[in-house]
Design a protein around this motif. Structure first.
Motif, PDB file in Angstrom:
ATOM      1  N   ASP A 159       0.865  -1.175   0.000  1.00  0.00           N
ATOM      2  CA  ASP A 159       0.000   0.000   0.000  1.00  0.00           C
ATOM      3  C   ASP A 159       0.905   1.230   0.000  1.00  0.00           C
ATOM      4  N   GLN A 160       0.895   1.974  -1.075  1.00  0.00           N
ATOM      5  CA  GLN A 160       1.783   3.127  -1.214  1.00  0.00           C
ATOM      6  C   GLN A 160       1.540   4.181  -0.140  1.00  0.00           C
ATOM      7  N   GLU A 161       0.400   4.134   0.532  1.00  0.00           N
ATOM      8  CA  GLU A 161       0.111   5.094   1.588  1.00  0.00           C
ATOM      9  C   GLU A 161       0.644   4.644   2.949  1.00  0.00           C
ATOM     10  N   ASP A 162       1.101   3.401   3.039  1.00  0.00           N
ATOM     11  CA  ASP A 162       1.675   2.867   4.276  1.00  0.00           C
ATOM     12  C   ASP A 162       3.190   3.059   4.206  1.00  0.00           C
ATOM     13  N   ASP A 163       3.668   4.136   4.800  1.00  0.00           N
ATOM     14  CA  ASP A 163       5.087   4.488   4.704  1.00  0.00           C
ATOM     15  C   ASP A 163       6.004   3.409   5.247  1.00  0.00           C
TER      16      ASP A 163
END
Length: 154
Positions: free
Chosen positions: A33-37
């Motif tokens: 998930d690109q939003e999960d750094d």
């Protein structure tokens, strides 16, 4: 080629000797998930391990380029990769990142070495010389074992 190694991020062995991941671990780029750094950083670090080890092995075996073989390109318009195309070692990191991210699949063939890529982050290194000392000296965090690549061509 006489020597074949399986390289993977997995460290858990089943009783049958199969490497596996815990159920919560990602096994495909599509699971990142690109939003999960945190997960993105973890992915990029592991991707970097694969790339670094491949470049190290290329340099250790004196390979100056790798050629695409067995190309399966699901996005031909986006990927300007052709069967038989050669890439310098400096170009290989981007190529391996694209393979690991499932943008296309191929074997990478060099003089006396080959890299094959399996599902779920298995990379195979095949060579005409024993690579175990090079792998040991690489200080990689990846798990490596002697293992016959299922992508070998006679």
């Amino acid at each position: 080629m006489d020597y074949s190694y399986r390289i993977t991020k997995y460290r858990y062995l089943t009783f049958g000797g199969t490497l596996r991941s815990p159920a919560t671990e990602w096994t495909s780029f599509s699971e990142i998930d690109q939003e999960d750094d945190d997960r993105t950083r973890e992915y990029l670090a592991i991707e970097g391990e694969y790339i670094s080890l491949a470049i190290y092995l290329c340099n250790s075996f004196g390979a100056s380029s790798l050629k695409v073989q067995g190309l399966e390109n699901s996005k031909p318009i986006e990927n300007d990769i052709c069967e038989g195309q050669s890439f310098t070692i400096a170009q290989v990191p981007k190529l391996i990142a694209s393979i690991l991210r499932e943008e296309f699949w191929c074997r990478l063939i060099g003089d006396g070495i080959e890299f094959h890529f399996g599902y779920d982050y298995y990379m195979y290194f095949v060579s005409d010389r024993d690579a175990s000392e090079f792998i040991l000296n690489s200080k990689t965090k990846l798990f490596t074992q002697e293992f016959l690549s299922p992508y070998m061509i006679d």
